[in-house]
Design a protein around this motif. Sequence first.
Motif, PDB file in Angstrom:
ATOM      1  N   VAL A 225       0.907  -1.221  -0.079  1.00  0.00           N
ATOM      2  CA  VAL A 225      -0.364   0.294  -0.208  1.00  0.00           C
ATOM      3  C   VAL A 225       0.602   1.469  -0.229  1.00  0.00           C
ATOM      4  N   GLU A 226       0.234   2.636  -0.071  1.00  0.00           N
ATOM      5  CA  GLU A 226       0.807   3.580  -0.068  1.00  0.00           C
ATOM      6  C   GLU A 226       1.981   3.640   1.525  1.00  0.00           C
ATOM      7  N   GLU A 227       3.021   4.711   1.466  1.00  0.00           N
ATOM      8  CA  GLU A 227       3.559   5.235   3.087  1.00  0.00           C
ATOM      9  C   GLU A 227       3.142   5.051   4.134  1.00  0.00           C
ATOM     10  N   ASN A 228       1.948   6.073   3.418  1.00  0.00           N
ATOM     11  CA  ASN A 228       1.090   6.898   4.391  1.00  0.00           C
ATOM     12  C   ASN A 228       0.057   5.931   5.100  1.00  0.00           C
ATOM     13  N   SER A 230      -2.329   2.769   6.629  1.00  0.00           N
ATOM     14  CA  SER A 230      -1.756   1.962   8.296  1.00  0.00           C
ATOM     15  C   SER A 230      -1.191   0.777   8.268  1.00  0.00           C
ATOM     16  N   LEU A 231      -1.610   0.288   7.514  1.00  0.00           N
ATOM     17  CA  LEU A 231      -1.166  -1.501   6.913  1.00  0.00           C
ATOM     18  C   LEU A 231       0.798  -1.040   5.962  1.00  0.00           C
ATOM     19  N   ALA A 232       0.964   0.023   5.566  1.00  0.00           N
ATOM     20  CA  ALA A 232       2.206  -0.122   5.297  1.00  0.00           C
ATOM     21  C   ALA A 232       3.638  -0.878   5.775  1.00  0.00           C
ATOM     22  N   SER A 233       4.209  -1.307   4.444  1.00  0.00           N
ATOM     23  CA  SER A 233       4.994  -2.193   5.119  1.00  0.00           C
ATOM     24  C   SER A 233       5.591  -2.428   4.243  1.00  0.00           C
ATOM     25  N   ILE A 234       5.138  -2.282   3.042  1.00  0.00           N
ATOM     26  CA  ILE A 234       6.788  -3.695   2.023  1.00  0.00           C
ATOM     27  C   ILE A 234       6.014  -1.973   0.675  1.00  0.00           C
TER      28      ILE A 234
END
Length: 337
Positions: A225-228, A230-234
Amino acid sequence: MKSTAVILASLLFFSALIGCIGEEEKEQPLEEIRLNHLRMKGTHNSYHVKTPVISTIDSENNYTHANLDVQADRLGVRQFELDVHYVPGMGLRVFHTLRDSSTNCLGFIGCMEILLNWSNQNQNHAPLWIFVEPKDEPLLVEELDILEMIQSEISATWPTEQIITPENVQGDAADLRSAITTNGWPTLEESRGKVLFVLLDKTEIRDLYVERYPTLQNQTMFAIVEENHSLASIISFVNPDTHGERLRNAAEMGFMVRTRPDEATVEAREMNYTRFENTLETGANFITTDFPGSDLEVGYSIWLPEGPVMCNPQTAPSHCTTRNIEPWGNYTPLNVA
């Protein structure tokens, strides 16, 4: 006498002070090596084998990978990619397209079992990463619950204690992104012999996954997902030339970063390593190639300079030593005895 006593007292004081400072420095532990401090070689369409006739007509798919366990053992691959298709009466199968269907492993479970067996025989390895890409149309994925099939087959194949899940990484943090940007990824030592799964998709299929499981609780796959978010990781962008700055920024924030040193066999046909050199400047953790050293008909191949898994120059602490991550083992091209 009085001045001598003062001098002696001063010397004792400063000696004690220096001793305390020394003890304080010694007590400070070195930063632990975490997953985002590593750089590894990955393969794109890790199952792919040249399909006769089609491979010569369609040069974009003119590459062959060795068996998955050979990639892991001999070529130093630690990040794999499996395309899954639902076939009625057969379940989840792994291949590229109906037109280009040659593969070095068949069912999704069978492909995973090859890697699981290798993992169990090499339990000290840095963790494996398996990127899973559903290839059916989004509507079919939703109607047939293919995401649930993937989850079910992962759970049925890989022992729970050998999987690092989004929930494991999040821990007590408010969300996955916060956990990664503040606490960091798990350490290398607690991750050895384990695997992480990633849903390789940025379409409606990814959106469906996130909508159904907004915290990824009880799920095995991380989402891209996008960097901002809540699930951002990869963070994944295949072209380091057009997305280099964004990849570097993501790496600095602590995310795992994926990019590709070659695409559609263009670099291999031209024997051009410029894009590979650019990937090395992005802070990428996963350098995902079609040519890891297994296609003996092609002179082009990607080799990390320090072994199967190396310290990431952009993110690893200065005391990180590649030799302590994994031994070199059989890390040699297949045409070398």
